[in-house]
Design an enzyme around this catalytic site. Structure first.
Site, mmCIF file in Angstrom:
data_model
loop_
_atom_site.group_PDB
_atom_site.id
_atom_site.type_symbol
_atom_site.label_atom_id
_atom_site.label_comp_id
_atom_site.label_asym_id
_atom_site.label_seq_id
_atom_site.Cartn_x
_atom_site.Cartn_y
_atom_site.Cartn_z
ATOM 1 N N ASP A 30 -12.791 -57.125 23.925
ATOM 2 C CA ASP A 30 -13.956 -57.899 23.463
ATOM 3 C C ASP A 30 -14.915 -56.922 22.773
ATOM 4 O OD1 ASP A 30 -16.575 -59.271 23.462
ATOM 5 O OD2 ASP A 30 -15.551 -60.781 24.659
ATOM 6 N N ILE A 31 -15.439 -57.368 21.643
ATOM 7 C CA ILE A 31 -16.295 -56.498 20.824
ATOM 8 C C ILE A 31 -17.663 -56.249 21.480
ATOM 9 C CG2 ILE A 31 -17.436 -58.256 19.378
ATOM 10 C CD1 ILE A 31 -16.622 -56.611 16.931
ATOM 11 N N ASN A 86 -14.564 -70.081 28.802
ATOM 12 C CA ASN A 86 -15.638 -70.999 28.443
ATOM 13 C C ASN A 86 -15.042 -72.103 27.584
ATOM 14 O OD1 ASN A 86 -17.441 -69.190 29.694
ATOM 15 N ND2 ASN A 86 -17.602 -67.983 27.817
ATOM 16 N N GLN A 93 -18.957 -71.634 25.191
ATOM 17 C CA GLN A 93 -17.919 -71.247 24.225
ATOM 18 C C GLN A 93 -18.542 -71.025 22.854
ATOM 19 O OE1 GLN A 93 -14.546 -73.941 23.861
ATOM 20 N NE2 GLN A 93 -13.354 -72.431 22.702
ATOM 21 N N HIS A 99 -9.465 -68.816 24.723
ATOM 22 C CA HIS A 99 -9.306 -67.422 25.148
ATOM 23 C C HIS A 99 -9.755 -67.255 26.589
ATOM 24 C CE1 HIS A 99 -13.328 -67.938 23.416
ATOM 25 N NE2 HIS A 99 -13.748 -67.034 24.305
ATOM 26 N N PHE A 100 -9.075 -66.344 27.265
ATOM 27 C CA PHE A 100 -9.429 -65.982 28.632
ATOM 28 C C PHE A 100 -10.117 -64.620 28.610
ATOM 29 C CE2 PHE A 100 -6.225 -69.137 29.134
ATOM 30 C CZ PHE A 100 -6.529 -69.799 30.319
ATOM 31 N N HIS A 101 -11.223 -64.526 29.327
ATOM 32 C CA HIS A 101 -11.909 -63.237 29.490
ATOM 33 C C HIS A 101 -11.361 -62.560 30.746
ATOM 34 C CE1 HIS A 101 -15.466 -64.009 26.749
ATOM 35 N NE2 HIS A 101 -15.091 -65.252 26.954
HETATM 36 P P1 AMP Z 1 -16.911 -67.222 24.291
HETATM 37 O O1 AMP Z 1 -18.387 -67.336 24.557
HETATM 38 O O2 AMP Z 1 -16.082 -67.391 25.521
HETATM 39 O O3 AMP Z 1 -16.459 -68.095 23.143
HETATM 40 O O4 AMP Z 1 -16.710 -65.722 23.916
HETATM 41 C C1 AMP Z 1 -16.374 -65.245 22.659
HETATM 42 C C2 AMP Z 1 -16.202 -63.759 22.809
HETATM 43 O O5 AMP Z 1 -15.577 -63.277 21.635
HETATM 44 C C3 AMP Z 1 -17.511 -62.976 22.979
HETATM 45 O O6 AMP Z 1 -17.483 -62.279 24.216
HETATM 46 C C4 AMP Z 1 -17.527 -62.048 21.789
HETATM 47 O O7 AMP Z 1 -18.030 -60.782 22.098
HETATM 48 C C5 AMP Z 1 -16.061 -61.988 21.405
HETATM 49 N N1 AMP Z 1 -15.804 -61.690 20.003
HETATM 50 C C6 AMP Z 1 -16.319 -62.327 18.924
HETATM 51 N N2 AMP Z 1 -15.846 -61.777 17.791
HETATM 52 C C7 AMP Z 1 -14.997 -60.775 18.161
HETATM 53 C C8 AMP Z 1 -14.202 -59.830 17.443
HETATM 54 N N3 AMP Z 1 -14.172 -59.795 16.120
HETATM 55 N N4 AMP Z 1 -13.463 -58.960 18.159
HETATM 56 C C9 AMP Z 1 -13.495 -58.985 19.513
HETATM 57 N N5 AMP Z 1 -14.221 -59.853 20.231
HETATM 58 C C10 AMP Z 1 -14.966 -60.732 19.572
#
Ligand code: AMP
Ligand code: ZN
Length: 136
Positions: A30-31, A86, A93, A99-101
């Site tokens: 995750d970025i 989420n 979300q 996606h799974f964290h």
């Molecule tokens: P969510 O709130 O579950 O939709 O989380 C989306 C996640 O994607 C967040 O934790 C962001 O930091 C992550 N994210 C968004 N863009 C990127 C990217 N280009 N590379 C890696 N992670 C990302």
């Protein structure tokens, strides 16, 4: 799909620190990690959220979540792991590709559990019944 950031990562159109890849899934950092080592595990097929994911894909992802959780734990010496997903905007979300964290945790990282509140008298059985209606 057209503008999906995770589809672009899967197609290698934008960079990511990939830690796992197979025919169906990609795992990458995750970025903006809650702690270093926070991973996102995504299906390569674009599905918006959990409800849209085919059961067969979900069956394959469960052992992978476990495998990645153990690798993250060992890789960053985490003391615990949270798994999160989420689904839909009110649940937080932001990227609409399922996606799974997989999140490494440390006893001193300062994060706290969500605060819960007990049910009122009789409320819990009512709520349980409402849910069970959709499980038969
Ligand atoms: P969510 O709130 O579950 O939709 O989380 C989306 C996640 O994607 C967040 O934790 C962001 O930091 C992550 N994210 C968004 N863009 C990127 C990217 N280009 N590379 C890696 N992670 C990302
Ligand atoms: Zn996508």
């Amino acid at each position: 799909m057209f503008d999906c950031v995770f589809c672009k990562i899967i197609k290698k159109e934008i960079p990511a620190d990939v830690v796992y890849e197979d025919e169906n899934f990609l795992g990458f950092l995750d970025i903006t990690p809650i702690n270093p080592g926070h991973i996102l595990l995504v299906p390569k097929e674009h599905h918006e959220n959990l409800y849209d994911m085919p059961d067969a894909l979900l069956a394959k992802i469960a052992p992978l979540i476990k495998k990645l959780a153990i690798a993250v734990k060992k890789g960053v010496n985490a003391e615990g792991i949270n798994i999160g997903m989420n689904n839909e905007r009110p649940a937080g979300q932001l990227v609409f590709h399922a996606h799974f964290h997989i999140m490494p945790r440390f006893s001193n990282d300062g994060f706290r559990h969500w605060r819960g509140a007990p049910y009122k008298k009789g409320e819990s059985s009512e709520v349980a019944s409402k849910i069970k209606k959709f499980l038969t």
